[in-house]
Structure formats: structure tokens, C-alpha cells
Design a protein around this motif. Structure first.
Motif, PDB file in Angstrom:
ATOM      1  N   ASP A 269       0.834  -1.202   0.000  1.00 24.68           N
ATOM      2  CA  ASP A 269       0.000   0.000   0.000  1.00 24.68           C
ATOM      3  C   ASP A 269       0.866   1.249   0.000  1.00 24.68           C
ATOM      4  OD1 ASP A 269      -2.309  -1.571   0.245  1.00 24.68           O
ATOM      5  OD2 ASP A 269      -2.152  -1.570   2.428  1.00 24.68           O
TER       6      ASP A 269
ATOM      7  N   VAL B 176       1.988   4.684   1.512  1.00 25.37           N
ATOM      8  CA  VAL B 176       2.004   5.247   2.859  1.00 25.37           C
ATOM      9  C   VAL B 176       2.534   6.668   2.802  1.00 25.37           C
ATOM     10  CG1 VAL B 176       2.231   3.049   4.079  1.00 25.37           C
ATOM     11  CG2 VAL B 176       4.281   4.255   3.347  1.00 25.37           C
ATOM     12  N   SER B 177       2.175   7.444   3.813  1.00 20.62           N
ATOM     13  CA  SER B 177       2.581   8.843   3.898  1.00 20.62           C
ATOM     14  C   SER B 177       3.062   9.146   5.307  1.00 20.62           C
ATOM     15  CB  SER B 177       1.391   9.758   3.582  1.00 20.62           C
ATOM     16  OG  SER B 177       0.869   9.476   2.309  1.00 20.62           O
TER      17      SER B 177
ATOM     18  N   ASP C 212       1.163   8.351   8.807  1.00 20.40           N
ATOM     19  CA  ASP C 212       0.441   7.077   8.812  1.00 20.40           C
ATOM     20  C   ASP C 212       0.993   6.169   9.897  1.00 20.40           C
ATOM     21  OD1 ASP C 212      -1.164   7.778   6.660  1.00 20.40           O
ATOM     22  OD2 ASP C 212      -0.026   6.598   5.198  1.00 20.40           O
TER      23      ASP C 212
ATOM     24  N   VAL D 296       1.793   2.260  10.789  1.00 19.52           N
ATOM     25  CA  VAL D 296       2.082   1.019  10.072  1.00 19.52           C
ATOM     26  C   VAL D 296       2.478  -0.051  11.080  1.00 19.52           C
ATOM     27  CG1 VAL D 296       2.784   2.146   7.919  1.00 19.52           C
ATOM     28  CG2 VAL D 296       4.487   1.744   9.701  1.00 19.52           C
TER      29      VAL D 296
ATOM     30  N   LYS E 134      -0.485  -1.200   6.756  1.00 18.07           N
ATOM     31  CA  LYS E 134      -1.002   0.040   7.316  1.00 18.07           C
ATOM     32  C   LYS E 134      -2.029  -0.298   8.395  1.00 18.07           C
ATOM     33  CE  LYS E 134      -1.960   4.240   4.725  1.00 18.07           C
ATOM     34  NZ  LYS E 134      -2.541   4.756   3.499  1.00 18.07           N
TER      35      LYS E 134
END
Length: 90
Positions: free
Chosen positions: A37, A39-40, A43, A45, A55
Motif C-alpha cells: 500500500d 504510505v505517507s 500514517d 504502520v 497500514k
């Protein structure tokens, strides 16, 4: 049994595909190589043996971290009791 620890992404290095994470107040780098996925920063995780595996939403992360804190506190209490017993038996 292995546990994945919820961690918050602090920064991402696109060149190395690594993320800097905050895990229970400790900062560490982890690989994004197994993460499918997007991610930023910000986020949450799941971290397992140096790899970000998935995530997790902020609410689930908070609940998991609360349980980890309770486990750590219980282990510390047990350690203190064992030390007191050991001193009493001297």
C-alpha cells in the motif's frame, strides 16, 4: 509468536525505500520493500523485524499501543516483585 508493533511514519526516503518511524518513543528506520500500500508521513504502520508490513488506522494503533504499555507495566511490576523477594531471601 511474533508481534508487529504499530509505528508512526516520521519521514520517507524515496531513494532507499526506507521510512523513519517512531515506535513507542524510539526512532528507527524500516524498509518499505514488503509494503504494497501507499504510505505517507503521519500514517501508522505495522513493523516486524525491520520491515513495514501493513497500514493500520490511528484508532487501532492507539488501542494496540495501550495494550503494549499495559504489558510493559505488568512486566516491570513483576521484575520489582522478584527483586524484592530476592533481597528478602538474602
Amino acid at each position: 509468536m511474533c508481534l508487529a508493533i504499530p509505528s508512526k511514519i516520521i519521514s520517507i526516503n524515496q531513494e532507499t525505500n526506507m521510512a523513519l518511524l517512531d515506535t513507542l518513543g524510539v526512532q528507527r528506520e524500516a524498509s518499505l520493500d514488503l509494503m504494497q500500500d501507499d504510505v505517507s508521513v503521519g500514517d501508522f504502520v505495522l513493523l516486524h523485524v525491520g520491515y513495514i508490513m501493513g497500514k493500520i488506522d490511528a484508532e487501532d494503533a492507539a488501542q494496540s499501543l495501550k495494550l503494549y504499555a499495559q504489558m510493559v507495566a505488568a512486566m516491570q511490576e513483576e521484575d520489582e516483585e522478584l527483586m524484592m523477594l530476592a533481597q528478602a531471601n538474602k
